[in-house]
Design an enzyme around this catalytic site. Structure first.
Site, mmCIF file in Angstrom:
data_model
loop_
_atom_site.group_PDB
_atom_site.id
_atom_site.type_symbol
_atom_site.label_atom_id
_atom_site.label_comp_id
_atom_site.label_asym_id
_atom_site.label_seq_id
_atom_site.Cartn_x
_atom_site.Cartn_y
_atom_site.Cartn_z
ATOM 1 N N CYS A 41 45.773 -15.169 0.787
ATOM 2 C CA CYS A 41 44.525 -15.167 1.663
ATOM 3 C C CYS A 41 45.147 -15.080 2.974
ATOM 4 O O CYS A 41 44.368 -14.497 3.914
ATOM 5 C CB CYS A 41 43.892 -16.276 1.627
ATOM 6 S SG CYS A 41 43.445 -16.799 -0.135
ATOM 7 N N PHE A 62 37.684 -16.457 -6.580
ATOM 8 C CA PHE A 62 37.894 -15.207 -6.119
ATOM 9 C C PHE A 62 36.926 -14.169 -6.336
ATOM 10 O O PHE A 62 36.282 -14.049 -7.641
ATOM 11 C CB PHE A 62 39.334 -14.660 -6.588
ATOM 12 C CG PHE A 62 40.344 -15.708 -6.117
ATOM 13 C CD1 PHE A 62 40.226 -16.561 -4.958
ATOM 14 C CD2 PHE A 62 41.820 -15.470 -6.767
ATOM 15 C CE1 PHE A 62 40.982 -17.483 -4.591
ATOM 16 C CE2 PHE A 62 42.746 -16.615 -6.062
ATOM 17 C CZ PHE A 62 42.437 -17.479 -5.103
ATOM 18 N N HIS A 75 38.807 -19.658 7.285
ATOM 19 C CA HIS A 75 39.091 -18.817 5.958
ATOM 20 C C HIS A 75 38.406 -19.870 4.964
ATOM 21 O O HIS A 75 38.635 -20.922 4.519
ATOM 22 C CB HIS A 75 40.315 -18.624 5.403
ATOM 23 C CG HIS A 75 40.593 -18.228 4.059
ATOM 24 N ND1 HIS A 75 39.819 -17.113 3.625
ATOM 25 C CD2 HIS A 75 41.077 -18.673 2.786
ATOM 26 C CE1 HIS A 75 39.873 -16.873 2.421
ATOM 27 N NE2 HIS A 75 40.902 -17.978 1.697
ATOM 28 N N ASN A 99 35.360 -16.134 -2.320
ATOM 29 C CA ASN A 99 36.714 -16.116 -1.488
ATOM 30 C C ASN A 99 37.353 -14.727 -1.927
ATOM 31 O O ASN A 99 37.796 -14.465 -2.953
ATOM 32 C CB ASN A 99 37.421 -17.237 -2.120
ATOM 33 C CG ASN A 99 39.192 -17.051 -1.216
ATOM 34 O OD1 ASN A 99 39.398 -16.087 -0.701
ATOM 35 N ND2 ASN A 99 39.569 -18.178 -1.698
HETATM 36 C C1 LIG Z 1 37.484 -26.438 -7.265
HETATM 37 C C2 LIG Z 1 36.786 -27.345 -6.580
HETATM 38 C C3 LIG Z 1 35.605 -26.388 -5.779
HETATM 39 C C4 LIG Z 1 35.861 -28.473 -7.130
HETATM 40 O O1 LIG Z 1 35.059 -29.341 -6.255
HETATM 41 P P1 LIG Z 1 35.292 -30.774 -6.124
HETATM 42 O O2 LIG Z 1 36.759 -31.061 -5.975
HETATM 43 O O3 LIG Z 1 34.311 -31.316 -5.135
HETATM 44 O O4 LIG Z 1 34.940 -31.358 -7.623
HETATM 45 P P2 LIG Z 1 35.654 -32.225 -8.650
HETATM 46 O O5 LIG Z 1 36.659 -32.998 -8.133
HETATM 47 O O6 LIG Z 1 34.534 -32.752 -9.203
HETATM 48 O O7 LIG Z 1 36.438 -31.037 -9.521
HETATM 49 C C5 LIG Z 1 35.565 -30.318 -10.555
HETATM 50 C C6 LIG Z 1 36.886 -30.166 -11.755
HETATM 51 O O8 LIG Z 1 37.704 -29.487 -11.217
HETATM 52 C C7 LIG Z 1 39.146 -29.752 -11.350
HETATM 53 N N1 LIG Z 1 39.845 -29.239 -10.282
HETATM 54 C C8 LIG Z 1 39.910 -29.079 -9.117
HETATM 55 N N2 LIG Z 1 40.910 -28.487 -8.745
HETATM 56 C C9 LIG Z 1 41.566 -28.272 -9.672
HETATM 57 C C10 LIG Z 1 42.969 -27.593 -9.772
HETATM 58 N N3 LIG Z 1 43.569 -27.120 -8.734
HETATM 59 N N4 LIG Z 1 43.447 -27.416 -10.863
HETATM 60 C C11 LIG Z 1 42.863 -27.723 -12.143
HETATM 61 N N5 LIG Z 1 41.709 -28.534 -12.115
HETATM 62 C C12 LIG Z 1 41.137 -28.569 -10.773
HETATM 63 C C13 LIG Z 1 38.995 -31.318 -11.163
HETATM 64 O O9 LIG Z 1 39.818 -32.104 -11.958
HETATM 65 C C14 LIG Z 1 37.451 -31.406 -12.028
HETATM 66 O O10 LIG Z 1 37.837 -31.511 -13.510
HETATM 67 P P3 LIG Z 1 36.605 -32.317 -14.245
HETATM 68 O O11 LIG Z 1 35.169 -32.107 -13.801
HETATM 69 O O12 LIG Z 1 37.024 -31.903 -15.783
HETATM 70 O O13 LIG Z 1 37.169 -33.945 -14.024
HETATM 71 C C15 LIG Z 1 37.431 -28.049 -5.246
HETATM 72 O O14 LIG Z 1 38.560 -28.901 -5.956
HETATM 73 C C16 LIG Z 1 38.419 -27.004 -4.537
HETATM 74 O O15 LIG Z 1 37.712 -26.302 -3.581
HETATM 75 N N6 LIG Z 1 39.657 -27.052 -4.544
HETATM 76 C C17 LIG Z 1 40.577 -26.235 -3.921
HETATM 77 C C18 LIG Z 1 40.738 -24.921 -4.451
HETATM 78 C C19 LIG Z 1 41.872 -24.336 -3.889
HETATM 79 O O16 LIG Z 1 43.235 -24.552 -4.011
HETATM 80 N N7 LIG Z 1 41.623 -23.013 -3.269
HETATM 81 C C20 LIG Z 1 42.755 -22.258 -2.561
HETATM 82 C C21 LIG Z 1 42.502 -21.128 -3.155
HETATM 83 S S1 LIG Z 1 44.215 -20.198 -2.767
HETATM 84 C C22 LIG Z 1 43.624 -19.433 -1.137
HETATM 85 O O17 LIG Z 1 42.505 -19.370 -1.059
HETATM 86 C C23 LIG Z 1 44.533 -18.919 -0.148
HETATM 87 C C24 LIG Z 1 45.758 -18.277 -0.885
HETATM 88 O O18 LIG Z 1 45.805 -17.234 -1.390
HETATM 89 O O19 LIG Z 1 46.918 -18.968 -0.647
#
Ligand SMILES: CC(C)(COP(=O)(O)OP(=O)(O)OC[C@H]1O[C@@H](n2cnc3c(N)ncnc32)[C@H](O)[C@@H]1OP(=O)(O)O)[C@@H](O)C(=O)NCCC(=O)NCCSC(=O)CC(=O)O
Length: 410
Positions: free
Chosen positions: A172, A223, A319, A352
Protein backbone atom coordinates in the site's frame (compact mmCIF):
# COMPACT_ATOMS: atom_id res chain seq x y z
CA UNK A 1 45.44 22.38 -12.25
CA UNK A 2 43.86 24.28 -9.35
CA UNK A 3 42.17 26.78 -11.69
CA UNK A 4 40.81 23.95 -13.90
CA UNK A 5 39.28 22.36 -10.78
CA UNK A 6 37.79 25.70 -9.70
CA UNK A 7 36.34 26.32 -13.17
CA UNK A 8 34.87 22.82 -13.30
CA UNK A 9 33.32 23.33 -9.86
CA UNK A 10 31.74 26.60 -10.99
CA UNK A 11 30.38 24.98 -14.18
CA UNK A 12 29.04 22.09 -12.08
CA UNK A 13 27.31 24.49 -9.68
CA UNK A 14 25.82 26.47 -12.57
CA UNK A 15 24.58 23.29 -14.23
CA UNK A 16 23.12 22.11 -10.95
CA UNK A 17 21.30 25.39 -10.39
CA UNK A 18 19.93 25.36 -13.94
CA UNK A 19 18.64 21.82 -13.46
CA UNK A 20 16.71 22.57 -10.25
CA UNK A 21 13.24 24.05 -10.09
CA UNK A 22 12.67 27.41 -8.40
CA UNK A 23 9.62 26.36 -6.37
CA UNK A 24 8.41 23.22 -4.62
CA UNK A 25 6.71 20.34 -6.43
CA UNK A 26 2.92 20.24 -6.49
CA UNK A 27 0.17 17.87 -7.56
CA UNK A 28 -1.24 19.57 -10.68
CA UNK A 29 -3.99 17.08 -11.63
CA UNK A 30 -5.68 13.94 -10.30
CA UNK A 31 -7.48 11.07 -12.06
CA UNK A 32 -9.03 7.83 -10.78
CA UNK A 33 -10.54 4.71 -12.36
CA UNK A 34 -12.36 1.57 -11.22
CA UNK A 35 -13.40 -1.59 -13.08
CA UNK A 36 -17.03 -2.33 -13.91
CA UNK A 37 -17.75 -5.31 -11.65
CA UNK A 38 -19.17 -4.11 -8.30
CA UNK A 39 -19.72 -6.39 -5.27
CA UNK A 40 -21.60 -5.10 -2.23
CA UNK A 41 -19.78 -5.95 0.98
CA UNK A 42 -22.91 -7.39 2.62
CA UNK A 43 -23.16 -9.84 -0.31
CA UNK A 44 -19.44 -10.54 -0.61
CA UNK A 45 -19.24 -13.51 1.80
CA UNK A 46 -21.95 -15.42 -0.09
CA UNK A 47 -20.34 -14.54 -3.44
CA UNK A 48 -16.84 -15.51 -2.28
CA UNK A 49 -17.79 -18.85 -0.70
CA UNK A 50 -19.94 -19.72 -3.72
CA UNK A 51 -17.29 -18.96 -6.40
CA UNK A 52 -14.60 -20.76 -4.38
CA UNK A 53 -16.93 -23.77 -3.78
CA UNK A 54 -16.37 -23.43 -0.02
CA UNK A 55 -19.92 -23.19 1.38
CA UNK A 56 -19.23 -26.29 3.49
CA UNK A 57 -16.71 -24.28 5.61
CA UNK A 58 -19.47 -22.85 7.81
CA UNK A 59 -17.25 -21.53 10.64
CA UNK A 60 -14.93 -19.72 8.23
CA UNK A 61 -17.92 -18.30 6.44
CA UNK A 62 -19.29 -16.91 9.71
CA UNK A 63 -15.90 -15.42 10.51
CA UNK A 64 -15.74 -13.83 7.07
CA UNK A 65 -19.18 -12.31 7.66
CA UNK A 66 -17.95 -10.80 10.95
CA UNK A 67 -14.84 -9.37 9.26
CA UNK A 68 -16.88 -7.88 6.39
CA UNK A 69 -19.40 -6.41 8.86
CA UNK A 70 -16.58 -4.65 10.74
CA UNK A 71 -14.54 -3.60 7.70
CA UNK A 72 -16.10 -0.15 7.16
CA UNK A 73 -16.65 -1.09 3.50
CA UNK A 74 -19.96 -0.84 1.64
CA UNK A 75 -18.87 -1.94 -1.83
CA UNK A 76 -15.79 -2.81 -3.88
CA UNK A 77 -14.97 -3.15 -7.59
CA UNK A 78 -13.08 -5.96 -9.31
CA UNK A 79 -11.71 -6.60 -12.78
CA UNK A 80 -12.28 -10.34 -12.27
CA UNK A 81 -15.75 -11.92 -12.17
CA UNK A 82 -17.24 -15.27 -11.23
CA UNK A 83 -16.59 -16.34 -14.84
CA UNK A 84 -12.87 -15.47 -14.55
CA UNK A 85 -12.57 -17.70 -11.48
CA UNK A 86 -14.66 -20.44 -13.14
CA UNK A 87 -12.25 -20.61 -16.09
CA UNK A 88 -9.23 -21.16 -13.81
CA UNK A 89 -9.57 -24.03 -11.27
CA UNK A 90 -5.88 -23.51 -10.46
CA UNK A 91 -6.78 -20.19 -8.76
CA UNK A 92 -8.60 -22.20 -6.05
CA UNK A 93 -6.17 -25.08 -5.60
CA UNK A 94 -2.93 -24.06 -3.90
CA UNK A 95 -1.34 -27.36 -5.02
CA UNK A 96 -1.45 -26.14 -8.64
CA UNK A 97 0.87 -23.42 -9.96
CA UNK A 98 -1.16 -20.42 -11.09
CA UNK A 99 1.20 -17.43 -11.23
CA UNK A 100 1.44 -17.23 -15.04
CA UNK A 101 -2.32 -17.52 -15.56
CA UNK A 102 -3.00 -14.92 -12.86
CA UNK A 103 -0.47 -12.48 -14.31
CA UNK A 104 -1.92 -12.79 -17.81
CA UNK A 105 -5.18 -11.40 -16.40
CA UNK A 106 -3.77 -8.87 -13.93
CA UNK A 107 -1.18 -7.40 -16.34
CA UNK A 108 -4.06 -6.43 -18.66
CA UNK A 109 -6.15 -5.12 -15.75
CA UNK A 110 -3.27 -3.00 -14.39
CA UNK A 111 -2.47 -1.51 -17.81
CA UNK A 112 -6.15 -0.73 -18.53
CA UNK A 113 -6.92 0.75 -15.10
CA UNK A 114 -3.68 2.77 -14.84
CA UNK A 115 -4.18 4.14 -18.35
CA UNK A 116 -7.81 5.12 -17.65
CA UNK A 117 -6.84 6.97 -14.44
CA UNK A 118 -3.84 8.64 -16.10
CA UNK A 119 -5.91 9.72 -19.12
CA UNK A 120 -8.31 11.48 -16.69
CA UNK A 121 -5.41 13.20 -14.92
CA UNK A 122 -3.97 14.36 -18.26
CA UNK A 123 -7.38 15.66 -19.40
CA UNK A 124 -7.73 17.66 -16.16
CA UNK A 125 -4.16 18.94 -16.45
CA UNK A 126 -4.95 20.54 -19.83
CA UNK A 127 -1.60 19.97 -21.55
CA UNK A 128 -0.80 17.30 -24.18
CA UNK A 129 0.31 13.83 -23.04
CA UNK A 130 3.54 14.38 -25.00
CA UNK A 131 4.55 17.05 -22.42
CA UNK A 132 4.95 14.32 -19.78
CA UNK A 133 8.70 13.87 -19.20
CA UNK A 134 8.70 11.12 -16.54
CA UNK A 135 6.41 8.20 -15.76
CA UNK A 136 6.21 6.29 -12.46
CA UNK A 137 4.00 3.20 -12.31
CA UNK A 138 3.36 1.39 -9.01
CA UNK A 139 1.52 -1.91 -8.73
CA UNK A 140 1.28 -4.97 -6.52
CA UNK A 141 -0.52 -7.00 -9.14
CA UNK A 142 2.11 -8.13 -11.63
CA UNK A 143 5.88 -8.35 -11.88
CA UNK A 144 7.55 -8.64 -15.27
CA UNK A 145 9.64 -6.75 -17.82
CA UNK A 146 8.82 -5.21 -20.23
CA UNK A 147 6.25 -4.08 -17.72
CA UNK A 148 3.17 -2.02 -16.96
CA UNK A 149 5.07 1.24 -17.46
CA UNK A 150 5.81 0.55 -21.15
CA UNK A 151 2.22 -0.49 -21.82
CA UNK A 152 0.83 2.60 -20.09
CA UNK A 153 3.28 4.87 -21.97
CA UNK A 154 2.25 3.33 -25.32
CA UNK A 155 -1.50 3.44 -24.59
CA UNK A 156 -1.29 7.11 -23.56
CA UNK A 157 0.96 8.10 -26.49
CA UNK A 158 3.71 9.45 -24.23
CA UNK A 159 6.97 10.54 -25.88
CA UNK A 160 9.32 7.62 -26.56
CA UNK A 161 12.04 9.29 -24.48
CA UNK A 162 9.80 9.46 -21.37
CA UNK A 163 11.91 8.42 -18.35
CA UNK A 164 10.23 5.46 -16.68
CA UNK A 165 10.34 4.13 -13.11
CA UNK A 166 8.50 0.97 -12.09
CA UNK A 167 7.64 0.11 -8.47
CA UNK A 168 6.58 -3.53 -8.08
CA UNK A 169 5.30 -5.25 -4.91
CA UNK A 170 5.79 -2.41 -2.43
CA UNK A 171 2.31 -2.83 -0.96
CA UNK A 172 0.00 0.00 0.00
CA UNK A 173 2.81 2.42 0.80
CA UNK A 174 3.99 2.51 -2.82
CA UNK A 175 1.27 5.04 -3.70
CA UNK A 176 2.89 7.65 -1.50
CA UNK A 177 6.41 6.38 -2.30
CA UNK A 178 5.64 7.03 -5.99
CA UNK A 179 4.50 10.60 -5.20
CA UNK A 180 7.67 11.07 -3.09
CA UNK A 181 9.87 9.98 -6.03
CA UNK A 182 7.85 12.25 -8.34
CA UNK A 183 8.44 15.21 -5.99
CA UNK A 184 12.20 14.59 -6.02
CA UNK A 185 12.26 14.26 -9.81
CA UNK A 186 10.20 17.43 -10.30
CA UNK A 187 12.37 19.51 -7.97
CA UNK A 188 15.62 18.27 -9.54
CA UNK A 189 14.66 18.49 -13.22
CA UNK A 190 13.48 21.98 -14.14
CA UNK A 191 10.36 21.92 -16.29
CA UNK A 192 9.75 18.21 -15.80
CA UNK A 193 6.18 16.87 -15.54
CA UNK A 194 5.91 13.52 -13.79
CA UNK A 195 2.95 11.23 -14.38
CA UNK A 196 2.31 8.83 -11.48
CA UNK A 197 -0.04 5.89 -12.07
CA UNK A 198 -0.85 3.36 -9.33
CA UNK A 199 -3.09 0.38 -10.07
CA UNK A 200 -4.24 -2.70 -8.19
CA UNK A 201 -5.96 -5.91 -9.34
CA UNK A 202 -6.70 -8.25 -6.43
CA UNK A 203 -6.78 -11.42 -8.53
CA UNK A 204 -3.04 -12.01 -8.01
CA UNK A 205 -3.74 -12.94 -4.37
CA UNK A 206 -7.24 -14.39 -4.77
CA UNK A 207 -7.68 -17.89 -3.33
CA UNK A 208 -10.14 -20.21 -1.61
CA UNK A 209 -10.64 -19.74 2.15
CA UNK A 210 -8.20 -21.79 4.20
CA UNK A 211 -8.60 -22.64 7.92
CA UNK A 212 -4.81 -22.41 8.30
CA UNK A 213 -4.78 -18.81 7.01
CA UNK A 214 -7.42 -16.69 8.78
CA UNK A 215 -5.43 -13.54 7.97
CA UNK A 216 -6.03 -14.22 4.25
CA UNK A 217 -9.75 -13.78 5.01
CA UNK A 218 -8.93 -10.28 6.25
CA UNK A 219 -7.08 -9.18 3.11
CA UNK A 220 -9.70 -10.86 0.89
CA UNK A 221 -12.37 -8.85 2.74
CA UNK A 222 -10.49 -5.56 2.35
CA UNK A 223 -8.59 -5.44 -0.94
CA UNK A 224 -10.17 -4.17 -4.15
CA UNK A 225 -9.24 -3.09 -7.68
CA UNK A 226 -8.73 0.52 -8.77
CA UNK A 227 -6.23 3.01 -10.13
CA UNK A 228 -5.17 6.52 -9.18
CA UNK A 229 -2.99 8.95 -11.07
CA UNK A 230 -1.46 12.35 -10.36
CA UNK A 231 0.69 14.73 -12.37
CA UNK A 232 3.48 16.33 -10.34
CA UNK A 233 5.52 19.34 -11.39
CA UNK A 234 7.15 22.48 -10.00
CA UNK A 235 6.82 26.12 -11.15
CA UNK A 236 3.30 25.76 -12.67
CA UNK A 237 2.74 27.44 -16.03
CA UNK A 238 0.03 30.03 -15.37
CA UNK A 239 -2.84 30.00 -16.35
CA UNK A 240 -2.98 26.40 -17.65
CA UNK A 241 -1.53 24.72 -14.56
CA UNK A 242 -2.78 25.19 -11.01
CA UNK A 243 -1.23 23.58 -7.92
CA UNK A 244 -3.68 21.46 -5.89
CA UNK A 245 -1.37 20.12 -3.17
CA UNK A 246 2.12 21.57 -2.69
CA UNK A 247 4.36 18.67 -1.60
CA UNK A 248 6.36 20.07 1.29
CA UNK A 249 8.42 17.32 2.91
CA UNK A 250 8.64 13.54 3.14
CA UNK A 251 9.59 10.93 5.73
CA UNK A 252 9.62 7.16 6.06
CA UNK A 253 9.86 5.08 9.24
CA UNK A 254 9.99 1.30 9.60
CA UNK A 255 8.97 0.11 13.06
CA UNK A 256 11.66 -2.12 14.59
CA UNK A 257 10.73 -5.81 14.96
CA UNK A 258 7.63 -5.63 12.75
CA UNK A 259 8.98 -7.51 9.71
CA UNK A 260 6.27 -10.16 10.12
CA UNK A 261 3.39 -7.79 10.94
CA UNK A 262 2.62 -7.09 7.26
CA UNK A 263 4.54 -9.07 4.64
CA UNK A 264 4.15 -9.81 0.94
CA UNK A 265 5.66 -12.71 -1.00
CA UNK A 266 5.33 -13.83 -4.62
CA UNK A 267 5.24 -17.55 -5.36
CA UNK A 268 3.97 -20.16 -7.80
CA UNK A 269 0.42 -19.65 -6.48
CA UNK A 270 0.41 -15.90 -6.84
CA UNK A 271 0.84 -13.24 -4.20
CA UNK A 272 0.56 -13.97 -0.48
CA UNK A 273 -0.16 -11.24 2.09
CA UNK A 274 0.49 -11.84 5.76
CA UNK A 275 -1.09 -9.45 8.22
CA UNK A 276 -0.96 -9.85 11.99
CA UNK A 277 -3.83 -9.20 14.40
CA UNK A 278 -1.48 -6.79 16.15
CA UNK A 279 -1.30 -4.30 13.27
CA UNK A 280 -3.97 -1.87 14.61
CA UNK A 281 -2.31 -1.80 18.07
CA UNK A 282 1.18 -1.39 16.56
CA UNK A 283 -0.01 1.57 14.51
CA UNK A 284 -1.81 3.11 17.48
CA UNK A 285 1.33 2.81 19.61
CA UNK A 286 3.78 4.32 17.13
CA UNK A 287 2.12 6.62 14.64
CA UNK A 288 2.36 9.78 16.77
CA UNK A 289 6.13 9.35 17.29
CA UNK A 290 6.61 8.94 13.50
CA UNK A 291 4.57 12.06 12.81
CA UNK A 292 6.40 14.14 15.42
CA UNK A 293 9.73 13.08 13.85
CA UNK A 294 8.41 14.05 10.41
CA UNK A 295 6.86 17.39 11.39
CA UNK A 296 9.04 18.79 14.20
CA UNK A 297 11.87 19.96 11.89
CA UNK A 298 9.39 22.05 9.83
CA UNK A 299 8.32 24.38 12.66
CA UNK A 300 4.81 24.81 11.25
CA UNK A 301 2.70 27.55 12.85
CA UNK A 302 0.10 26.60 15.53
CA UNK A 303 1.16 22.96 15.60
CA UNK A 304 2.28 22.76 19.21
CA UNK A 305 0.91 24.62 22.23
CA UNK A 306 3.88 23.70 24.43
CA UNK A 307 1.94 20.86 26.12
CA UNK A 308 1.42 18.69 23.07
CA UNK A 309 0.74 18.53 19.36
CA UNK A 310 -2.39 20.05 17.95
CA UNK A 311 -3.12 17.37 15.36
CA UNK A 312 -6.65 18.69 14.81
CA UNK A 313 -5.25 21.84 13.19
CA UNK A 314 -4.18 19.76 10.16
CA UNK A 315 -5.95 18.19 7.19
CA UNK A 316 -5.58 14.40 7.11
CA UNK A 317 -5.13 12.14 4.10
CA UNK A 318 -4.67 8.74 5.74
CA UNK A 319 -4.51 5.52 3.73
CA UNK A 320 -7.76 3.70 4.62
CA UNK A 321 -6.19 0.25 5.02
CA UNK A 322 -9.22 -0.75 7.10
CA UNK A 323 -11.75 0.69 9.57
CA UNK A 324 -9.73 -0.53 12.56
CA UNK A 325 -6.58 1.16 11.28
CA UNK A 326 -8.36 4.49 10.79
CA UNK A 327 -9.65 4.11 14.36
CA UNK A 328 -6.02 3.61 15.46
CA UNK A 329 -4.97 6.94 13.92
CA UNK A 330 -8.00 8.73 15.38
CA UNK A 331 -7.37 7.41 18.86
CA UNK A 332 -3.55 7.82 18.87
CA UNK A 333 -3.76 11.44 17.70
CA UNK A 334 -6.98 12.45 19.46
CA UNK A 335 -8.52 13.42 16.12
CA UNK A 336 -12.02 14.88 16.10
CA UNK A 337 -14.76 12.94 14.32
CA UNK A 338 -14.77 14.04 10.72
CA UNK A 339 -11.01 14.56 10.44
CA UNK A 340 -10.68 11.23 8.62
CA UNK A 341 -13.97 11.64 6.73
CA UNK A 342 -12.34 11.52 3.27
CA UNK A 343 -10.46 8.31 4.13
CA UNK A 344 -13.58 6.68 5.61
CA UNK A 345 -15.66 7.60 2.54
CA UNK A 346 -13.08 6.14 0.15
CA UNK A 347 -12.88 2.95 2.25
CA UNK A 348 -16.66 2.66 2.27
CA UNK A 349 -17.12 3.33 -1.46
CA UNK A 350 -14.13 1.41 -2.88
CA UNK A 351 -12.33 -0.70 -0.22
CA UNK A 352 -8.53 -0.83 0.10
CA UNK A 353 -7.06 -0.53 -3.42
CA UNK A 354 -3.49 -0.61 -2.05
CA UNK A 355 -1.25 1.99 -3.73
CA UNK A 356 -4.15 3.62 -5.61
CA UNK A 357 -6.17 4.34 -2.46
CA UNK A 358 -4.27 7.40 -1.20
CA UNK A 359 -4.86 9.11 -4.57
CA UNK A 360 -8.62 8.55 -4.18
CA UNK A 361 -8.33 10.18 -0.74
CA UNK A 362 -6.51 13.21 -2.20
CA UNK A 363 -9.20 13.47 -4.88
CA UNK A 364 -11.92 13.29 -2.22
CA UNK A 365 -10.27 15.98 -0.08
CA UNK A 366 -9.97 18.49 -2.90
CA UNK A 367 -13.55 17.80 -4.07
CA UNK A 368 -14.90 18.17 -0.52
CA UNK A 369 -13.07 21.49 -0.31
CA UNK A 370 -14.43 22.64 -3.68
CA UNK A 371 -17.95 21.67 -2.62
CA UNK A 372 -17.67 23.33 0.83
CA UNK A 373 -18.18 19.99 2.59
CA UNK A 374 -15.19 20.54 4.88
CA UNK A 375 -15.71 22.13 8.23
CA UNK A 376 -12.49 24.18 8.46
CA UNK A 377 -12.13 26.27 5.34
CA UNK A 378 -8.97 27.97 6.55
CA UNK A 379 -7.18 24.71 7.31
CA UNK A 380 -4.47 24.41 4.65
CA UNK A 381 -1.57 22.38 6.05
CA UNK A 382 -2.01 18.64 5.99
CA UNK A 383 -0.42 15.23 6.28
CA UNK A 384 -0.60 12.20 4.01
CA UNK A 385 0.14 8.99 5.91
CA UNK A 386 0.31 5.51 4.42
CA UNK A 387 1.16 2.07 5.84
CA UNK A 388 3.17 -0.58 4.10
CA UNK A 389 4.96 -3.86 4.69
CA UNK A 390 7.65 -3.76 7.30
CA UNK A 391 5.62 -2.17 9.11
CA UNK A 392 6.50 1.03 7.29
CA UNK A 393 4.83 4.43 7.71
CA UNK A 394 5.31 6.89 4.83
CA UNK A 395 4.52 10.52 5.60
CA UNK A 396 4.21 13.58 3.38
CA UNK A 397 3.39 17.08 4.56
CA UNK A 398 1.32 19.12 2.09
CA UNK A 399 -0.22 22.53 1.64
CA UNK A 400 -3.70 22.43 0.06
CA UNK A 401 -4.32 25.10 -2.58
CA UNK A 402 -7.94 24.49 -3.56
CA UNK A 403 -10.12 27.37 -2.49
CA UNK A 404 -13.57 26.54 -1.17
CA UNK A 405 -16.95 26.44 -2.89
CA UNK A 406 -16.08 26.04 -6.58
CA UNK A 407 -19.48 24.50 -7.24
CA UNK A 408 -20.01 22.41 -10.36
CA UNK A 409 -16.31 22.01 -11.08
CA UNK A 410 -16.41 18.21 -11.58
C1 LIG B 1 -10.22 -7.24 10.15
C2 LIG B 1 -10.84 -6.10 11.00
C3 LIG B 1 -11.61 -5.19 10.05
C4 LIG B 1 -11.81 -6.69 12.02
O1 LIG B 1 -12.35 -5.69 12.81
P1 LIG B 1 -12.23 -5.70 14.40
O2 LIG B 1 -10.84 -5.99 14.78
O3 LIG B 1 -12.85 -4.48 14.91
O4 LIG B 1 -13.20 -6.91 14.77
P2 LIG B 1 -12.89 -8.22 15.57
O5 LIG B 1 -11.83 -8.05 16.59
O6 LIG B 1 -14.23 -8.68 16.01
O7 LIG B 1 -12.34 -9.20 14.44
C5 LIG B 1 -13.18 -9.97 13.63
C6 LIG B 1 -12.50 -11.30 13.41
O8 LIG B 1 -11.35 -11.11 12.58
C7 LIG B 1 -10.23 -11.75 13.17
N1 LIG B 1 -9.01 -11.07 12.75
C8 LIG B 1 -8.77 -9.75 12.78
N2 LIG B 1 -7.55 -9.51 12.30
C9 LIG B 1 -7.02 -10.69 11.95
C10 LIG B 1 -5.79 -11.10 11.38
N3 LIG B 1 -4.86 -10.21 11.07
N4 LIG B 1 -5.58 -12.40 11.17
C11 LIG B 1 -6.52 -13.31 11.47
N5 LIG B 1 -7.73 -12.99 12.00
C12 LIG B 1 -7.97 -11.70 12.24
C13 LIG B 1 -10.49 -11.65 14.66
O9 LIG B 1 -9.74 -12.60 15.36
C14 LIG B 1 -11.98 -11.93 14.70
O10 LIG B 1 -12.21 -13.31 14.61
P3 LIG B 1 -13.45 -13.96 15.42
O11 LIG B 1 -14.66 -13.14 15.06
O12 LIG B 1 -13.51 -15.35 14.92
O13 LIG B 1 -13.11 -13.84 16.88
C15 LIG B 1 -9.74 -5.34 11.76
O14 LIG B 1 -9.12 -6.17 12.73
C16 LIG B 1 -8.68 -4.76 10.89
O15 LIG B 1 -8.94 -3.83 10.14
N6 LIG B 1 -7.45 -5.21 11.00
C17 LIG B 1 -6.32 -4.67 10.27
C18 LIG B 1 -6.23 -5.28 8.93
C19 LIG B 1 -4.84 -5.04 8.35
O16 LIG B 1 -3.86 -5.51 8.84
N7 LIG B 1 -4.80 -4.29 7.31
C20 LIG B 1 -3.56 -3.98 6.68
C21 LIG B 1 -3.62 -4.46 5.34
S1 LIG B 1 -2.07 -4.19 4.64
C22 LIG B 1 -2.09 -2.64 4.03
O17 LIG B 1 -3.09 -2.03 3.91
C23 LIG B 1 -0.80 -2.04 3.68
C24 LIG B 1 0.19 -2.88 2.97
O18 LIG B 1 0.21 -3.13 1.77
O19 LIG B 1 1.09 -3.22 3.62
Amino acid sequence: MASTTTQSTIVLQDLRQAQRSDGPAAVLAIGTAIPAHCVRQDEFTDWYFRVTKSDHLAKLKEKMTRICDRSGIEKRYFHHTEETIGRHPEFLDRALPSLDARQRVTADAVAELATAAAARAIAEWGRPASDITHLIVATNSCAGEPGADLRVAALLGLRTAVRRTLLYLHGCSSGLAAVRVAKDIAENNRGSRVLVACAHAALLSFGAPDEARPDALVTTALFADGAGSVIVGADPADPVERPIFHLVSTAQATLPGTERAVAISLGENGLEYRTSVEVPALVQGSVERCLVDALAPLGLPDMSDGRGWNWNSLLWAVHPASRALLDSYESALGLQTGKLAASRRVLSEYGNMLSATIIFVLDKIRRRRQDCEMEEDDCQWGVMSVLGPGLTIETMVFLLHVSGCQQGDH
